[in-house]
Structures are given as C-alpha cells and as structure tokens.
Design a protein around this motif. Structure first.
Motif, PDB file in Angstrom:
ATOM      1  N   ALA A  79      43.638   9.950  66.566  1.00  0.00           N
ATOM      2  CA  ALA A  79      42.958  10.465  65.377  1.00  0.00           C
ATOM      3  C   ALA A  79      41.695  11.200  65.782  1.00  0.00           C
ATOM      4  N   ASP A  80      41.374  12.243  65.053  1.00  0.00           N
ATOM      5  CA  ASP A  80      40.142  12.994  65.294  1.00  0.00           C
ATOM      6  C   ASP A  80      39.554  13.382  63.942  1.00  0.00           C
ATOM      7  N   PHE A  81      38.290  13.033  63.761  1.00  0.00           N
ATOM      8  CA  PHE A  81      37.575  13.247  62.496  1.00  0.00           C
ATOM      9  C   PHE A  81      36.376  14.119  62.841  1.00  0.00           C
ATOM     10  N   VAL A  82      36.452  15.402  62.490  1.00  0.00           N
ATOM     11  CA  VAL A  82      35.426  16.362  62.905  1.00  0.00           C
ATOM     12  C   VAL A  82      34.738  16.951  61.673  1.00  0.00           C
ATOM     13  N   ARG A  83      33.421  16.761  61.614  1.00  0.00           N
ATOM     14  CA  ARG A  83      32.639  17.267  60.482  1.00  0.00           C
ATOM     15  C   ARG A  83      31.650  18.324  60.986  1.00  0.00           C
ATOM     16  N   PHE A  84      31.913  19.576  60.626  1.00  0.00           N
ATOM     17  CA  PHE A  84      31.002  20.665  60.962  1.00  0.00           C
ATOM     18  C   PHE A  84      29.919  20.677  59.874  1.00  0.00           C
ATOM     19  N   ILE A  85      28.877  19.915  60.107  1.00  0.00           N
ATOM     20  CA  ILE A  85      27.887  19.603  59.078  1.00  0.00           C
ATOM     21  C   ILE A  85      27.229  20.847  58.482  1.00  0.00           C
ATOM     22  N   ASP A  86      26.710  21.717  59.325  1.00  0.00           N
ATOM     23  CA  ASP A  86      25.985  22.900  58.835  1.00  0.00           C
ATOM     24  C   ASP A  86      26.901  23.906  58.151  1.00  0.00           C
ATOM     25  N   ASP A  87      28.186  23.864  58.492  1.00  0.00           N
ATOM     26  CA  ASP A  87      29.143  24.813  57.911  1.00  0.00           C
ATOM     27  C   ASP A  87      29.853  24.245  56.685  1.00  0.00           C
ATOM     28  N   ASP A  88      29.649  22.939  56.422  1.00  0.00           N
ATOM     29  CA  ASP A  88      30.347  22.243  55.341  1.00  0.00           C
ATOM     30  C   ASP A  88      31.861  22.390  55.496  1.00  0.00           C
ATOM     31  N   VAL A  89      32.327  22.126  56.711  1.00  0.00           N
ATOM     32  CA  VAL A  89      33.754  22.181  57.033  1.00  0.00           C
ATOM     33  C   VAL A  89      34.164  20.839  57.632  1.00  0.00           C
ATOM     34  N   VAL A  90      35.317  20.341  57.232  1.00  0.00           N
ATOM     35  CA  VAL A  90      35.831  19.072  57.748  1.00  0.00           C
ATOM     36  C   VAL A  90      37.274  19.263  58.208  1.00  0.00           C
ATOM     37  N   VAL A  91      37.584  18.723  59.389  1.00  0.00           N
ATOM     38  CA  VAL A  91      38.958  18.702  59.877  1.00  0.00           C
ATOM     39  C   VAL A  91      39.306  17.258  60.231  1.00  0.00           C
ATOM     40  N   ILE A  92      40.354  16.748  59.592  1.00  0.00           N
ATOM     41  CA  ILE A  92      40.808  15.381  59.848  1.00  0.00           C
ATOM     42  C   ILE A  92      42.249  15.458  60.340  1.00  0.00           C
ATOM     43  N   TYR A  93      42.492  14.868  61.484  1.00  0.00           N
ATOM     44  CA  TYR A  93      43.813  14.979  62.112  1.00  0.00           C
ATOM     45  C   TYR A  93      44.240  13.622  62.663  1.00  0.00           C
ATOM     46  N   ILE A  94      45.480  13.228  62.374  1.00  0.00           N
ATOM     47  CA  ILE A  94      46.035  11.984  62.921  1.00  0.00           C
ATOM     48  C   ILE A  94      47.485  12.239  63.330  1.00  0.00           C
ATOM     49  N   THR A  95      47.873  11.706  64.486  1.00  0.00           N
ATOM     50  CA  THR A  95      49.258  11.813  64.932  1.00  0.00           C
ATOM     51  C   THR A  95      49.793  10.447  65.315  1.00  0.00           C
ATOM     52  N   ASN A  96      51.090  10.247  65.141  1.00  0.00           N
ATOM     53  CA  ASN A  96      51.739   9.006  65.567  1.00  0.00           C
ATOM     54  C   ASN A  96      52.643   9.237  66.772  1.00  0.00           C
ATOM     55  N   VAL A  97      52.520  10.438  67.396  1.00  0.00           N
ATOM     56  CA  VAL A  97      53.265  10.765  68.606  1.00  0.00           C
ATOM     57  C   VAL A  97      52.310  11.475  69.565  1.00  0.00           C
ATOM     58  N   PHE A  98      51.890  10.778  70.603  1.00  0.00           N
ATOM     59  CA  PHE A  98      50.961  11.385  71.557  1.00  0.00           C
ATOM     60  C   PHE A  98      51.766  12.145  72.601  1.00  0.00           C
ATOM     61  N   LEU A  99      51.784  13.470  72.488  1.00  0.00           N
ATOM     62  CA  LEU A  99      52.587  14.293  73.385  1.00  0.00           C
ATOM     63  C   LEU A  99      51.912  14.529  74.731  1.00  0.00           C
ATOM     64  N   GLY A 100      50.604  14.443  74.760  1.00  0.00           N
ATOM     65  CA  GLY A 100      49.848  14.706  75.983  1.00  0.00           C
ATOM     66  C   GLY A 100      48.458  15.156  75.634  1.00  0.00           C
ATOM     67  N   SER A 101      47.745  15.723  76.600  1.00  0.00           N
ATOM     68  CA  SER A 101      46.342  16.089  76.385  1.00  0.00           C
ATOM     69  C   SER A 101      46.153  17.065  75.222  1.00  0.00           C
ATOM     70  N   GLU A 102      47.152  17.929  74.974  1.00  0.00           N
ATOM     71  CA  GLU A 102      47.029  18.869  73.863  1.00  0.00           C
ATOM     72  C   GLU A 102      46.929  18.160  72.519  1.00  0.00           C
ATOM     73  N   SER A 103      47.484  16.946  72.459  1.00  0.00           N
ATOM     74  CA  SER A 103      47.418  16.172  71.218  1.00  0.00           C
ATOM     75  C   SER A 103      45.984  15.802  70.868  1.00  0.00           C
ATOM     76  N   GLU A 104      45.097  15.807  71.869  1.00  0.00           N
ATOM     77  CA  GLU A 104      43.704  15.446  71.650  1.00  0.00           C
ATOM     78  C   GLU A 104      42.886  16.596  71.068  1.00  0.00           C
ATOM     79  N   TYR A 105      43.393  17.825  71.194  1.00  0.00           N
ATOM     80  CA  TYR A 105      42.576  18.990  70.859  1.00  0.00           C
ATOM     81  C   TYR A 105      42.980  19.696  69.576  1.00  0.00           C
ATOM     82  N   VAL A 106      43.882  19.099  68.806  1.00  0.00           N
ATOM     83  CA  VAL A 106      44.392  19.758  67.598  1.00  0.00           C
ATOM     84  C   VAL A 106      43.279  20.101  66.619  1.00  0.00           C
ATOM     85  N   ALA A 107      42.407  19.134  66.323  1.00  0.00           N
ATOM     86  CA  ALA A 107      41.323  19.390  65.364  1.00  0.00           C
ATOM     87  C   ALA A 107      40.396  20.488  65.873  1.00  0.00           C
ATOM     88  N   ARG A 108      40.151  20.515  67.168  1.00  0.00           N
ATOM     89  CA  ARG A 108      39.266  21.535  67.744  1.00  0.00           C
ATOM     90  C   ARG A 108      39.944  22.913  67.733  1.00  0.00           C
TER      91      ARG A 108
END
Length: 492
Positions: A328-357
């Motif tokens: 799971a990745d919970f990213v809050r771009f505070i000054d931009d008032d943007v939020v990205v929330i991402y959760i996966t139940n299948v960890f494919l590899g390192s790319e799975s960590e960077y989806v929200a980014r």
C-alpha cells in the motif's frame, strides 16, 4: 447591456472555459492512468487506486481479482491489508492521548514500566514515534506467530540496542508495537476499540480495522504470491486467516496489518485535512520532518508519516507498507491538494512499489506516460526456461532486460530458482546454468560461488566444485570452508 452585466457575462464565459479545460485535462489524465493500470493487469497486476485533485475524486477503481477462485473483482470497496500505513493510525492515537492531556511525547518509557533496563530508561515516546529509540529492526518475532504482550515486552527490554537512544534513525517495527502497549496502558482500552472510537468513527471509516471486522469476508482481498517450487501463482488467503485468533498478536499489532479500503483512506485524509480527528496544531506536529531517513536527506520521518519534497519543491506527506504480499502507498501532495492512494494484493516486484509515484508523475507532467508493470521476475524466468533449453541460458538476461525494461541486478532470484530446480533435476541442466550465470553477473558474491559449488558437487564435477568453493572462501563465505575441507580431504 450595462458594465456590471458585461463583467458578469465575461466572468461566466471565462469560468466555463476554464472548467471545460479542467474537465478535458482530467479526462485525459484519467484515461492515461487507467490505461497504465489496465495494461498492467495483463501482466498479473491487481489492486485499487484512488486519485483526488483539489478535493475532487477523479479516479476510484479496482483492477484485477480480489479472489481469483471465486471470480470476485477488486473494487473501491475491497478491503486490503495496508501494511505499515498502519503506523500513521498508531501515531494519531498517541497524539490523541496527548491532546487529552494523558501523556506527553517527551515522556520516558521508564515512567510506564518499572522493569525498564538502564540502557532503555531514557527512551521517549517521541523517539519511538520517529524510530530514533535505538531499538534494532530485528527486535520482535514473525508478525503472524503468537506472542503475548508480556513476551514482547520481555524481548524488547532484553534486546540489544542498535544505537544510543536519540542518536540515529533506524526504522524498527518494535517501536510502534511498544507505542501500542503504552496506548492500551494509558487509555484503558484495547488498540482496536480506541482507534474505532477516536479515529475511525469520527472519520466515518466503516471498513477499517485491525482484527475485528463487521463486514462480509467476501470483501477481503486475498493475497497472492508466486510459488517458486510449484512454478505458479498461489493463494495465500486473507490476513484474517493468518493473524492469531486470540489476543496473542503482539508481533503484529500497532505496526502493521490494519485493513482498509481506498475509499476509507481518502475519508481519513479528509478527516486530517479538516481537523476532524486531530487539531490543526497537532496535525502540524505529526507532519513535521524530525529526522532524516537517508544519508542524502531527501526524506524525513515525522510521526507515522514520511516527509519529503517534490522536484517542484512542494511538500509530500506519505507512507507505504507491505507484508510481502500486499503493498500500500498513501501519498498526499499537500501543497498541490492532490492525493494518490494505491493498494495491491499481488506484489509483482519493485515496480509494484512505485505505482503511486508513477501516477504522481503523470499528474504533474502531462508529457509523462508510465510503462505497464512487468510480470513477476520469477514467473518470467520460468516462462523462459519452459520454452528454451538450458544451453540458451546466456539469452536469459537479454530476455529479462526486454521484459523488465531494466538491467537484471538481483542476486537472490537466480539463486532461489537454481535451488528449486536443483531438487528436481537428476542431470545437470537449468539449475547448474542458473548458478553459473549468477556468478558471472555477481563475481564478488561468495555466497553465489558456494551455491555453484554445491551444484557442481551434486553432478559429480568435483574439480569444478573445489574451484567454486575455493573462490567462495576467498570472498569471505565462512560456510564454504567445511565443504571445501571435506572435498580436499577426499582428494588426498
């Protein structure tokens, strides 16, 4: 038409034009993000994503399966394990006690536990919150093994400190388990009941909790992992099936394993933003950058949040988490008032960590398009082996580079698959070739030379085994000395 009407008319036209432009821009962005995730589903991705801009949800969607066997798709209301995103809730609960005047972040843990040893007597709640207590990341056991609160405390107090309290950042789950012990001690409530009363209910989060859930288990996303020996994907089940059924959960609680949905996490964001659960002053304290997480000082730890800045110098408040299957990745771009929330139940590899980014890049750079998440590396290697003889081992690296879009650089993957194949192959084949390829890739790794020696030994290639073990010993592999000595003794 008088001046005021003209002004009103042109204001309306301008606003309509801007609004239409904004809608078109959002539509293009949504299509780009959706295309990125849908194309990733083809490679095995599944999960859920929510994106909000200036208080408006522009995307909230599930992808792939929550339960493959029963064909239950992921949706915005699917409940996932959110891993260490849990820590912000534990930190918020502690800060709620601070607001209630029941504790202070400057309190020493020795004021709560008379058995605190000298080396840990001055550890403060602030240091636990910021991972500067000096406690090692090895303190505590496996998250799903049973352990009583007393057992955890005993291990915590008897453990060897990684560094002197307050001197160094060292991310350690035990810090947040200890905070949970203190929370229950001070509040007189269980962790679950305190969070429900003071955090989840005020935020109207009805699908979030630790072990106690009041919704259909069919909404729980199963975790999936690639089984190396079986050479296929396997169903791990749900976290509820693995957590201790009793209260002996003190390797897990407080630091991870809370369940939630992308919808509920967005409610949490709004509750924080609108000071529903914590005051504005407290939220500022929680989102303060206290200690650098890395030598480059690009990210700092607050209270249950990581604080950083974008390349546009805007503030980012985020936290991710995983139990090895869910991420799971919970990213809050505070000054931009943007939020990205991402959760996966299948960890494919390192790319799975960077989806929200990756989604963040697409939001702030209209020219950026993210490439689909690649298949799992283990799966790719097995697919290659099924369609190629072991004599084609050298071609494997080019295949992986093409599929993964990066140079393959993981020491462990070929080693693990090599051992898996070693158990199955009576004659030298892929197992041996994988070990040979691995030492070619990483010639300075003594452990890999040890593995190659073991493979040569199985296939009665003793001279090559001796050379491999000799190299392993020269590179510092202590475990290779005995095997080498035995082989040299046989040669005499």
């Amino acid at each position: 038409m008088n001046l005021s009407i003209k002004t009103l008319f042109f204001t309306f036209i301008t606003f309509s034009t801007i609004s239409a432009f904004s809608q078109n821009t959002n539509k293009e962005l949504i299509n780009k993000i959706d295309s990125y995730l849908e194309s990733s589903v083809t490679n095995g991705f599944s999960g859920a994503v929510l994106v909000s801009k200036r208080g408006e949800i522009i995307l909230s969607k599930g992808y792939g399966w929550a339960d493959r066997e029963n064909k239950i798709p992921n949706s915005p209301s699917t409940v996932f394990n959110i891993g260490s995103v849990t820590k912000q809730f534990t930190a918020s609960a502690i800060l709620k006690l601070v607001e209630q005047g029941k504790i202070k972040t400057s309190d020493k843990i020795s004021s709560y536990f008379t058995q605190t040893p000298i080396d840990k007597r001055d550890i403060t709640i602030h240091q636990l919150l910021t991972h500067t207590s000096g406690v090692s990341n090895r303190t505590g056991g496996f998250r799903y093994d049973e352990a009583s609160k007393e057992q955890f405390l005993k291990e915590f107090f008897e453990s060897e400190l990684h560094s002197k309290p307050g001197k160094k950042y060292q991310y350690a789950n035990a810090n947040y388990i200890m905070l949970t012990v203190i929370l229950e001690l001070v509040s007189g409530q269980t962790y679950s009941s305190f969070l429900k009363e003071h955090l989840f209910e005020p935020a109207q989060m009805k699908s979030t909790g630790y072990k106690s859930i009041n919704f259909s288990t069919e909404r729980l996303a199963h975790g999936y992992y690639y089984n190396i020996d079986g050479e296929k994907w396997a169903d791990w089940g749900t976290t509820q099936q693995h957590l201790p059924y009793n209260n002996e959960h003190w390797y897990s609680i407080g630091k991870g394993d809370i369940h939630s949905t992308i919808e509920d996490l967005y409610k949490w964001h709004n509750a924080l933003k609108n000071n529903v659960v914590l005051t504005k002053k407290t939220r500022k304290i929680q989102e303060t950058a206290y200690v650098a997480e890395n030598d480059k000082m690009t990210s700092y730890y607050g209270y249950g949040w990581a604080i950083s800045h974008s390349n546009r110098d805007t503030k980012i408040v985020a936290h991710n988490g995983s139990n090895g299957l869910y991420f799971a990745d919970f990213v809050r771009f505070i000054d931009d008032d943007v939020v990205v929330i991402y959760i996966t139940n299948v960890f494919l590899g390192s790319e799975s960590e960077y989806v929200a980014r990756e989604i963040g890049k697409m939001i702030f750079n209209t020219n950026y398009t993210a490439a689909p998440i690649s298949k799992n590396s283990y799966q790719l290697i097995h697919e290659f082996m099924k369609t190629n003889p072991s004599t084609n081992a050298e071609k494997l690296l080019d295949f992986l580079k093409k599929e993964l879009k990066i140079e393959f650089n993981d020491h462990a993957i070929l080693n693990r698959i090599g051992y898996s194949r070693l158990k199955k192959e009576d004659q030298s084949g892929w197992a041996l070739e994988l070990f040979k390829l691995n030492v070619k890739l990483f010639p300075e790794d003594g452990n890999l030379w040890d593995s190659l020696g073991e493979a040569y030994l199985k296939y009665n290639q003793k001279e090559k085994a001796i050379k491999s073990y000799t190299t392993a010993v020269e590179l510092g592999s202590e475990g290779s000395k005995k095997a080498l000595k035995n082989l040299l003794t046989e040669e005499e």
